[in-house]
Motif scaffolding. Structure first.
Motif, mmCIF file in Angstrom:
data_model
loop_
_atom_site.group_PDB
_atom_site.id
_atom_site.type_symbol
_atom_site.label_atom_id
_atom_site.label_comp_id
_atom_site.label_asym_id
_atom_site.label_seq_id
_atom_site.Cartn_x
_atom_site.Cartn_y
_atom_site.Cartn_z
ATOM 1 N N GLU A 139 7.729 46.224 55.714
ATOM 2 C CA GLU A 139 8.751 46.932 54.988
ATOM 3 C C GLU A 139 8.802 48.412 53.431
ATOM 4 O OE1 GLU A 139 12.010 46.080 54.250
ATOM 5 O OE2 GLU A 139 11.958 43.833 55.270
ATOM 6 N N ARG A 140 7.553 47.986 54.080
ATOM 7 C CA ARG A 140 6.789 49.317 52.867
ATOM 8 C C ARG A 140 6.905 50.763 53.210
ATOM 9 N NH1 ARG A 140 5.056 50.452 48.098
ATOM 10 N NH2 ARG A 140 3.280 52.031 47.715
ATOM 11 N N VAL A 141 6.873 51.123 54.879
ATOM 12 C CA VAL A 141 7.392 51.851 55.510
ATOM 13 C C VAL A 141 8.837 52.490 55.387
ATOM 14 C CG1 VAL A 141 7.427 52.623 58.096
ATOM 15 C CG2 VAL A 141 5.736 51.710 57.560
ATOM 16 N N PRO A 142 8.756 53.712 54.375
ATOM 17 C CA PRO A 142 10.417 54.262 54.934
ATOM 18 C C PRO A 142 11.106 54.598 56.124
ATOM 19 C CG PRO A 142 8.557 55.660 53.711
ATOM 20 C CD PRO A 142 7.740 54.721 54.446
ATOM 21 N N ARG A 143 12.522 54.359 55.996
ATOM 22 C CA ARG A 143 13.230 53.806 56.931
ATOM 23 C C ARG A 143 13.250 55.354 57.176
ATOM 24 N NH1 ARG A 143 18.534 51.029 58.565
ATOM 25 N NH2 ARG A 143 17.267 51.949 60.209
ATOM 26 N N GLY A 144 13.509 55.663 59.182
ATOM 27 C CA GLY A 144 12.909 57.106 59.365
ATOM 28 C C GLY A 144 12.225 57.653 59.614
ATOM 29 N N ILE A 145 11.054 57.040 59.916
ATOM 30 C CA ILE A 145 9.826 57.698 60.170
ATOM 31 C C ILE A 145 8.792 56.203 60.644
ATOM 32 C CG2 ILE A 145 9.374 59.387 58.061
ATOM 33 C CD1 ILE A 145 6.934 57.513 56.857
#
Length: 578
Positions: A139-145
């Protein structure tokens, strides 16, 4: 320099990039043709060409095609750098948990780890990189990367180095991690310069910087970036945490995390993707042109080698022809056999002054004895053809391994001849010798139609020679041969006995030529000359075949004169579309 998102300056860059189906088709066609391309000759520069082909295929398969086929796929951010730069610890700290192994043992990262937001899983499902990485959703990975922890660029393991470079070719953004002690290493700078040449999006992290060295090291690094035209590259610093295990303090990586979060926004992520995509497409021109030049170099080298092969066998071909025409076949067993025949079965055939005698009752005996001469001649020719072929091989090997030989020559003959080449040469020689004998039998059979079947000692079945070899079909009797004289000659020697005398005369045995002139006055040239021509041709072919076995290796499509045209066509299409 304060960190800034990598975003093109124009407003148009914020628009979602569009790709025409024509461009996608062109890149697909390019990948197909590059995949088909081979560099079979070991010439200068071939290792570089093969390596460049591999990198180009990785770029096409892992980045350009997936990106062109699905522009909404998350931007792939690859964390890369030298051994011990702290890439895995940085990735883990950005995520807030251990997703990639880190530690002091080298190499740490054996299999790459790709981390993405759970809701981006479907968009990444068909990405070709997923087959070679461990995938973690967080979840901590920003969406879109998608954040990818790569092996060391200078790993002690060659496989790790290859994987690292492949992952960089697949990246939309290259995040280079270095340290105060390693920022001057040559390998990362070479990779960075290649990235900038392709207009790739790049950012840099200076890790483990002590407070007292921060100003000096950061200033020197910024100067190096400016010297290389990379002054627009975002630069982050991470303070030295000293000896520790586990994650870095969240505050140490907070600027990088905020930057990634900003970068992950729909417009900015698309802008990064567009920048790297357009740069990669533009760089294909030089890349494909270099590949086409390398293919042309292979074709030019093959052309030079063909000339060298022809020159190498030219002398042996002439020598082989001259040797058989000079009587090489009758210098051994065949000559000895004739001496025995002349004092035995043939002794009373000619009288004083070379006049012909009757002795028809001994025709079968003469024919049987002369058949042994045929066997000697056939065996001698088979051995001789194999020998001249071997001489051709020696000449080729000597010329092509000479220091002055064209590029690629030594490698061409390194594995030649093949294990079964000598056996094939001997089979071909035996077949050629048997064919020569069959030609003589057919010529004699055409002199007196039906004589072969009715003469004493004739073969049991028509259509075969005395050696069991099928006679040449459609043979016509020489016009200069008188039918009555031909019948008389066959009656005295038998059809196969007469053929043996003709063969011996064609092989250069003078007493046989005199006997033939006695039994068939004036007919010798009409019978002998075609057989001598065949003998010379067989000798030439025995040598030429050695060159042909090498020319077959040079006759493949990758070495054709126009082999580079396929890639040049793809290059022309790309130039028209990008």
């Amino acid at each position: 320099m304060s960190p800034q998102p990598v975003v093109p300056a124009t407003d148009a860059a914020h628009e979602p990039p569009t790709v025409t189906p024509t461009l996608l088709d062109a890149v697909r066609d390019l990948r197909r043709d590059v995949h088909r391309t081979r560099f079979p000759l070991e010439i200068p520069g071939v290792d570089e060409a093969r390596a460049a082909r591999g990198r180009l295929l990785d770029q096409l398969a892992d980045h350009l095609l997936p990106r062109l086929e699905q522009l909404s796929t998350p931007a792939v951010v690859v964390a890369a750098g030298s051994t011990g730069a702290g890439k895995s610890t940085l990735v883990n700290s950005l995520i807030g948990t251990e997703v990639s192994a880190s530690g002091v043992l080298r190499p740490t990262t054996r299999r790459p780890v790709l981390v993405h937001h759970p809701r981006d899983a479907d968009l990444l499902a068909d990405h070709p990189l997923l087959d070679s990485v461990d995938v973690v959703a967080h979840e901590r990975v920003p969406r879109g990367i998608a954040l990818l922890d790569a092996p060391d660029l200078d790993s002690v393991l060659a496989q790790n180095r290859e994987i690292a470079h492949r992952l960089l070719e697949a990246a939309d953004l290259w995040l280079f991690v270095t340290t105060a002690a390693r920022y001057g290493d040559a390998v990362p700078w070479r990779v960075l310069e290649a990235a900038m040449a392709r207009t790739a999006s790049v950012a840099m992290v200076l890790n483990r910087v002590t407070p007292d060295a921060l100003t000096t090291v950061r200033g020197d690094l910024l100067m190096r970036l400016r010297e290389r035209g990379m002054d627009g590259v975002p630069l982050f610093t991470v303070p030295d945490a000293g000896p520790h295990e586990g994650l870095l303090d969240p505050s140490a990586v907070a600027p990088i995390h905020r930057w990634l979060t900003t970068l992950a926004g729909p417009d900015r992520a698309r802008a990064v993707i567009a920048r790297t995509l357009h740069g990669a497409l533009a760089s294909l021109r030089t890349w494909v042109d270099d590949q086409a030049e390398a293919v042309q170099a292979q074709a030019d080298a093959a052309a030079a080698l063909r000339v060298e092969v022809a020159a190498a066998v030219a002398g042996p071909i002439v020598a082989a022809e001259e040797s058989v025409l000079a009587g090489a076949l009758v210098d051994g067993p065949a000559g000895v056999r004739w001496t025995e025949l002349a004092s035995g079965p043939l002794a009373k055939l000619l009288g004083r002054g070379g006049r012909l005698r009757g002795w028809r009752r001994t025709a079968a005996r003469r024919e049987a004895a002369l058949l042994e001469l045929v066997e000697d001649l056939r065996a001698s020719l088979a051995v001789h053809l194999s020998s001249v072929g071997a001489a051709g091989e020696v000449a080729l090997r000597s010329r092509l391994t000479d220091p002055a030989a064209p590029a690629g020559a030594a490698a061409l003959v390194a594995g030649w001849p093949a294990a079964d080449h000598v056996a094939a040469r001997e089979r071909d020689a035996a077949d050629a010798a048997a064919s020569w004998v069959a030609e003589a039998d057919a010529a004699v059979a055409a002199l007196v139609p039906g004589a072969a079947a009715g003469a004493p000692g004739a073969p049991a079945a028509s259509g075969t020679t005395g050696t069991g070899v099928p006679a040449a079909a459609g043979a016509a009797a020489p016009a200069a041969v008188d039918a009555d004289r031909a019948a008389s000659a066959v009656a005295r020697l038998g059809p196969r006995g007469l053929a043996a005398v003709v063969l011996a005369a064609a092989a250069g045995l003078e007493p046989a030529a005199r006997l033939l002139d006695a039994v068939l006055p004036g007919a010798g040239p009409a019978l002998v000359d075609p057989l001598r021509a065949t003998l010379a041709a067989r000798a030439r072919e025995g040598v030429a075949r050695e060159g042909e076995s090498l020319e077959e290796q040079l006759g493949i499509a990758d070495l054709a004169p126009d082999a580079a045209s396929r890639l040049r066509l793809r290059l022309a299409v790309l130039k028209g579309l990008t």
